[in-house]
Design an enzyme around this catalytic site. Structure first.
Site, mmCIF file in Angstrom:
data_model
loop_
_atom_site.group_PDB
_atom_site.id
_atom_site.type_symbol
_atom_site.label_atom_id
_atom_site.label_comp_id
_atom_site.label_asym_id
_atom_site.label_seq_id
_atom_site.Cartn_x
_atom_site.Cartn_y
_atom_site.Cartn_z
ATOM 1 N N PHE A 220 0.863 -1.184 0.000
ATOM 2 C CA PHE A 220 0.000 0.000 0.000
ATOM 3 C C PHE A 220 0.897 1.230 0.000
ATOM 4 O O PHE A 220 1.680 1.440 0.927
ATOM 5 C CB PHE A 220 -0.923 0.039 1.228
ATOM 6 N N ASP A 328 9.140 3.111 1.898
ATOM 7 C CA ASP A 328 7.917 3.793 2.313
ATOM 8 C C ASP A 328 7.716 3.541 3.811
ATOM 9 O O ASP A 328 7.266 2.471 4.223
ATOM 10 C CB ASP A 328 6.744 3.246 1.486
ATOM 11 N N LYS A 358 1.758 10.293 8.351
ATOM 12 C CA LYS A 358 1.053 9.735 9.520
ATOM 13 C C LYS A 358 1.558 10.275 10.866
ATOM 14 O O LYS A 358 1.312 11.424 11.185
ATOM 15 C CB LYS A 358 1.120 8.205 9.471
ATOM 16 N N THR A 382 2.331 24.631 -4.938
ATOM 17 C CA THR A 382 2.130 25.881 -4.202
ATOM 18 C C THR A 382 2.630 25.780 -2.766
ATOM 19 O O THR A 382 3.453 26.584 -2.322
ATOM 20 C CB THR A 382 0.639 26.281 -4.187
#
Lengths: 503, 503
Positions: A220, A328, A358, A382
């Site tokens: 994931f 990750d 997280k 931005t």
């Protein structure tokens, strides 16, 4: 509710004593001093079921404008404290899911509330900059004493790209990888061709190159279009969404506990490494693999583990084959008893990028100089993250450091693991499988017999005031906060023991 | 610096008087009462050039860990107030770029600082929920009195999906569109086939369908993999990044001012509509178009305008051809003298989704019921936006409402536009082209003769203490905040008049 927090050392010794036999009340009374002075000492349930009537009522209001079918209950965040989540019906539950593993040091931590009241924080929040063009005066200080502090940044990775969320972190890391891969192909100092500049505007190669990111089954990595193309967790996450035709390799077919099956697992991991190598080579003729992304523990997909040797193998072959390696750590950061789960692998060279989000509240990726874009405005947007969350990350890291919360997590995790191991031979026999997460702090999971049984355990635990989360097909994952202590673990273990008897 | 804000009605009458002849000092003295009591009255420059030495020094420190080459200057956000940005060298500039068009009501607005000090805000910021599963008790109230208030939500769109940034807003809207398109193809109540469930995990059709999003040349919809595939602004944004093979159609080749060339523009717009129609039909055999995304004014790409008739035509043909229409208001929201730029189009039926971010600080998309996913967890992620920013959006909207700031923007914009129109015949003759943004509030732009001349104007204006931004190849775009008043406009106009003489 204003809570106060005690900066104490956890009472656990490093020689964790295993709770060999559970007795119903003895555990709660063994409670050590809590980090939070005013934490509840036990679950307290008011409504007959959860969600209770007030939760259901509010969910129905929300349903008129927003998806509500994934609501578990509606929360009174003002009353929640430390490890305890209080819902709008007044139910007080021990929270071992922590907002899908994204609360680090407890609800209403006084140090975070104090930070929020500071003038520095208030001005940073309400004057949100376009960071890449108009950084605030103290940006370097905030980062260098926070996310990039010497004891924080992953070894060997001195650069930081800040982003808004985990998916954004992974996608901007992918962009960095694609740019670096093409830069290397092009050769130093070679600029874009007119054909590349033209074709990229039509989403065609060579300007928009036919490159890929390799990921693993059950991985994931997020839910946006690039990250979702690397995600392989569940069909409900992916169905009906166009995806890049990127390769996937099987996660090594290891058996748990890892150490018990060391020899078989070594072979399974080597088999998996061979497939990765073959895939990368085969893809050269199709869609070359620019980057490989891997979670230290594939979390949403069901807490899949592998040994350090597997990750060492990945680093060796990605380097040898010219593929950038992204680790990750969106879910694993700070949760496995060390700041970064990958730091335990003892890699020959660091990964090229490590992504996070997280529990750190801030998001982004650490990287080496290879992944810095050749020109400004190439990996840009931005906001480029949020100073609010960078300040929050710094304060969380300070509390983690001062209160030895990684050590706490390692010890409490070991305590939980050993007890769960005993459960698999007692009340949990035939009901708990594939216990995993040894020496991974509180990042522990096991499988139920079926998805339904898993859901039943979670439901029954909640009815006793312990809030857990599932993952994968039939796994229960423990994701408590870093302030989860032995006396919290005892409440969890006692209730689990009872639930295992009941089912 | 603590600022105080006067809740006053702007002094401009609706019968805007055009400043026909500029005289050097008369303008500043004509200043009306500022919304901010302690706003500077004129630019004040300290360093010989911008960035000054302190800015450059800090940028160099940042360069050791993060991209710094897009820095314009480093900002002292604590000293900045209202429309005035103060850099770390002490230069005070009139800010008409506003953090790439993302500050709504001025720096250090007292109402926002007050909000940030409230217990409700502090708890919401520091106990960040996984909104889709554990919403806060007051979530419905915050949204219904804020982003979904009757006078806020776009007409006809009662549902809200919250996200983290503009790119995330567009990508989650794309996901909603793809799911809805496939649901319609499948037919009501028909569930996924085993083949779909299996193939989506391999990123293959039919589970990962070969569908597309249609966008326009020069469009900007974000920088992540899905949104970047719809973005067609500049090669530097896209090169080396793999992209979906999605179709692009030419923006209508209109001439400015729109009203002067009404007949020619009507033909250009019809030609563009014909191409859109042909493209959608042709794509049916290749990669069917599930959604069309369009900005009311294509901003990053150079402020491309079109008439309401063009957008009405898009709505008519998307409905007729079964394509969902997304209006990307990330940059236009609150800036054109109305809350939503698309509200001026008088569409026969509302668009299916309207995306937002930037000035609202919160991000996401409004949508109709068709775009609600069939199952929970399909369009989902951990945070699903940020209550901090939802509360900030509500407070911004309250100030905008109470102080009639949309009306202010409309009037000041008209005042600026009329003066710039005069400039094109006086000092700006041969130096300003394609002035655009009439009746679009302060959302005004013009082209310089060349990209270099554009950069020169921006640089010279900054050396006089007026901070502007560019867009597209050679455009200057005005993106002041909603608290920009006539006396600020006069400072801008006076300095621009001088710069136009000098170049």
């Amino acid at each position: 509710m204003q809570s106060s927090y005690r900066s104490i050392r956890p009472c656990l010794t490093s020689n964790v004593k295993t709770l060999t036999r559970l007795q119903s009340r003895s555990l709660a009374t063994a409670a050590q001093q809590s980090f939070f002075a005013d934490e509840p000492t036990a679950p307290h349930l008011v409504s007959q079921s959860i969600p209770g009537p007030s939760s259901s009522q509010i969910s129905q209001v929300i349903a008129s404008f927003q998806e509500e079918r994934a609501h578990q209950f509606v929360v009174d965040y003002e009353k929640s404290v430390g490890n305890w989540i209080v819902d709008v019906d007044g139910n007080t539950m021990l929270d071992m899911f922590a907002q899908i593993a994204s609360i680090a040091i407890g609800y209403n931590h006084p140090r975070l509330l104090e930070l929020a009241r500071s003038d520095e924080f208030i001005k940073a929040t309400m004057n949100r900059p376009a960071l890449g063009s108009f950084p605030p005066a103290k940006w370097a200080e905030w980062i260098e004493t926070g996310l990039l502090a010497n004891d924080v940044r992953p070894k060997g990775l001195d650069h930081l790209f800040t982003a808004m969320c985990g998916s954004c972190a992974n996608e901007t890391a992918f962009k960095a990888v694609f740019m670096a891969y093409r830069a290397r192909e092009r050769g130093e100092g070679v600029s874009f061709t007119p054909e590349e500049l033209d074709s990229c505007m039509r989403n065609q190669k060579p300007g928009a190159p036919d490159l890929s990111i390799l990921s693993f089954t059950k991985a994931f990595h997020g839910r946006l279009f690039g990250s979702l193309s690397a995600t392989r967790s569940k069909a409900v996450h992916k169905i009906d969404i166009p995806a890049f035709d990127w390769p996937v390799c099987p996660w090594p077919a290891v058996k748990y506990p890892l150490d018990k099956f060391a020899a078989e697992n070594a072979k399974a991991e080597q088999d998996a490494l061979n497939i990765v190598e073959q895939t990368i080579i085969k893809q050269r003729e199709i869609k070359p693999v620019a980057g490989l992304i891997v979670e230290p523990i594939a979390s949403e997909g069901g807490d899949q583990h592998a040994s350090p040797a597997f990750f060492q193998g990945l680093r060796e072959l990605t380097q040898r084959l010219g593929v950038f390696m992204i680790v990750d750590e969106v879910q694993t950061a700070m949760a496995t008893g060390s700041l970064w789960a990958h730091s335990k692998w003892n890699l020959p060279t660091p990964p090229d990028a490590v992504t996070f989000s997280k529990k750190l509240q801030a998001a982004g990726f650490y990287h080496n100089l290879d992944l810095k874009a050749s020109l400004p405005y190439r990996n840009f947007n931005t906001w480029l993250g949020d100073p609010t969350r960078a300040l929050q990350a710094r304060e969380i890291l300070r509390v983690v450091r001062e209160d030895n919360l990684l050590d706490n997590t390692a010890k409490v995790g070991a305590y939980i693991y050993e007890n769960l191991e005993n459960f698999t031979q007692s009340n949990g026999k035939g009901k708990m499988f594939n216990l995993r997460g040894k020496d991974q702090g509180t990042f522990i999971a096991w499988d139920a017999e079926t998805p339904e049984k898993r859901d039943e355990v979670i439901k029954k635990m909640r009815s006793k005031g312990v809030h857990l989360g599932g993952c994968g097909e039939q796994a229960i994952r423990l994701r408590p906060m870093l302030v989860f202590q032995k006396h919290h673990a005892d409440i969890f273990l006692e209730n689990l023991s009872n639930v295992l008897k009941e089912i």
